[in-house]
Design an enzyme around this catalytic site. Structure first.
Site, PDB file in Angstrom:
ATOM      1  N   ASN A 120      -9.287  10.588   9.457  1.00 17.63           N
ATOM      2  CA  ASN A 120      -9.609   9.851   8.228  1.00 17.63           C
ATOM      3  C   ASN A 120     -11.097   9.886   7.892  1.00 17.63           C
ATOM      4  O   ASN A 120     -11.918  10.071   8.788  1.00 17.63           O
ATOM      5  CB  ASN A 120      -9.161   8.392   8.380  1.00 17.63           C
ATOM      6  CG  ASN A 120      -7.664   8.234   8.199  1.00 17.63           C
ATOM      7  OD1 ASN A 120      -7.058   8.880   7.360  1.00 17.63           O
ATOM      8  ND2 ASN A 120      -7.061   7.379   9.008  1.00 17.63           N
ATOM      9  N   ARG A 151       6.345   4.455   4.728  1.00 12.32           N
ATOM     10  CA  ARG A 151       6.218   2.992   4.660  1.00 12.32           C
ATOM     11  C   ARG A 151       6.877   2.458   3.386  1.00 12.32           C
ATOM     12  O   ARG A 151       7.530   1.417   3.411  1.00 12.32           O
ATOM     13  CB  ARG A 151       4.748   2.593   4.693  1.00 12.32           C
ATOM     14  CG  ARG A 151       4.121   2.687   6.070  1.00 12.32           C
ATOM     15  CD  ARG A 151       2.656   2.331   6.045  1.00 12.32           C
ATOM     16  NE  ARG A 151       2.072   2.406   7.382  1.00 12.32           N
ATOM     17  CZ  ARG A 151       0.831   2.737   7.638  1.00 12.32           C
ATOM     18  NH1 ARG A 151       0.004   3.027   6.651  1.00 12.32           N
ATOM     19  NH2 ARG A 151       0.380   2.776   8.874  1.00 12.32           N
ATOM     20  N   HIS A 175      -4.910   8.966   0.695  1.00 14.41           N
ATOM     21  CA  HIS A 175      -4.412   8.194   1.835  1.00 14.41           C
ATOM     22  C   HIS A 175      -5.470   7.127   2.096  1.00 14.41           C
ATOM     23  O   HIS A 175      -6.339   7.266   2.952  1.00 14.41           O
ATOM     24  CB  HIS A 175      -4.239   9.098   3.058  1.00 14.41           C
ATOM     25  CG  HIS A 175      -3.842   8.352   4.308  1.00 14.41           C
ATOM     26  ND1 HIS A 175      -2.729   7.543   4.373  1.00 14.41           N
ATOM     27  CD2 HIS A 175      -4.433   8.273   5.532  1.00 14.41           C
ATOM     28  CE1 HIS A 175      -2.646   7.010   5.582  1.00 14.41           C
ATOM     29  NE2 HIS A 175      -3.666   7.424   6.309  1.00 14.41           N
TER      30      HIS A 175
END
Length: 303
Positions: A120, A151, A175
């Site tokens: 990330n 999710r 994201h």
């Protein structure tokens, strides 16, 4: 064909990716690399302990960059020193520096396979990996919104009290904080969620917040997230190694924005085969544009 996967970073995520690959028998050989060599060796030793218990045999190698030369796939799973951060963009300086140091070492081995990025902020780091490696865009991509989509399906499934496998549709964009649920793509049994008959009206904004906040809720409770992303990554790797031609919402290159961003794509042995561009509503397209601007600004800040 020897199905060979390298994993750079053996923290919670990298370790669980390796565990998923071994227990599912997805590849024949795994190379674990970590700046803390003892950590990579310990993970390798524990995975080897499972050799007599798993359905198939997987060879495990630790701390050998040269072994990456003929790998089919390298998973970038480098993480920051501090995990408890609400916005993934806060990790950018640390992770971009780490990736900038690692990519030349990988290229020096002669690696010519596919990069799958988890690190990330996923979209920004995936963009950086492609720029540093010079690889074709089809051979560099990130896990993007694949976990966020899972999710969303879980949240919607719980709200409707149905199996999440029966929920179709996508979370798109970054994201991160600017991601959005493309409700126009979400359906149950070919019926769009806005037309699906329920006892009480669904609160879509509340469901969206539950999707976006899901990772943070896990992070604050156990200190990290790893099961979901490891499972997603294993599925992506399996799709590449088996040439499955399967659709995932991944961080892929956008010519318009010159960055990577979450979109539905077809994945096979050569990497990204094609990008699907769903017909979004005007509001959804605006959300996508805002998300692209967030990623673009962040990438420009780390050049």
């Amino acid at each position: 064909m020897k199905r060979k996967v390298g994993i750079i970073g053996t923290g919670h995520v990298g370790g669980d990716v390796a565990f998923s690959l071994v227990t599912q028998g997805i590849c024949d050989e795994i190379i674990l690399i970590d700046k803390q060599e003892a950590k990579a060796m310990s993970e390798a030793l524990e995975l080897r302990d499972m050799a007599s218990l798993t359905h198939s045999y997987t060879k495990i190698i630790a701390n050998d960059f040269s072994a990456l030369s003929d790998a089919d796939i390298i998973v970038m799973a480098v993480g920051p020193e501090t995990l408890l951060r609400e916005d993934r963009m806060e990790e950018l300086i640390e992770t971009s520096n780490a990736v900038s140091e690692i990519i030349p070492k990988i290229l020096a081995t002669g690696f010519q396979g596919i990069f799958v990025n988890i690190t990330n902020p996923c979209d920004v780091i995936t963009t950086l990996i492609q720029k540093l490696s010079g690889f074709d865009h089809s051979r560099v991509f990130g896990t993007g919104t694949a976990l966020d989509t899972a999710r969303m399906r879980s949240v919607v499934g719980e709200a409707l009290q149905i199996n999440p496998k029966s929920v179709a549709g996508y979370v798109l964009g970054e994201h991160g904080e600017s991601q959005f649920v493309a409700w126009s793509t979400v359906s149950i049994g070919a019926v769009n969620i806005t037309d699906y008959k329920t006892a009480a009206p669904l609160d879509l904004p509340a469901l969206k917040d539950a999707v976006r906040g899901g990772g943070w809720n896990i992070l604050t409770g156990k200190g990290w997230t790893s099961f979901g992303i490891a499972t997603v990554t294993a599925q992506i790797i399996d799709a590449i190694l088996t040439d499955a031609k399967q659709v995932f919402p991944l961080a892929v290159f956008s010519k318009k924005w010159d960055i990577y961003i979450g979109q539905p794509v077809l994945v096979g042995a050569q990497g990204i085969i094609g990008i699907s561009e769903p017909n979004l509503t005007d509001a959804e397209q605006n959300s996508f544009n805002i998300s692209a601007e967030v990623i673009q600004t962040a990438f420009n800040s780390c050049k």
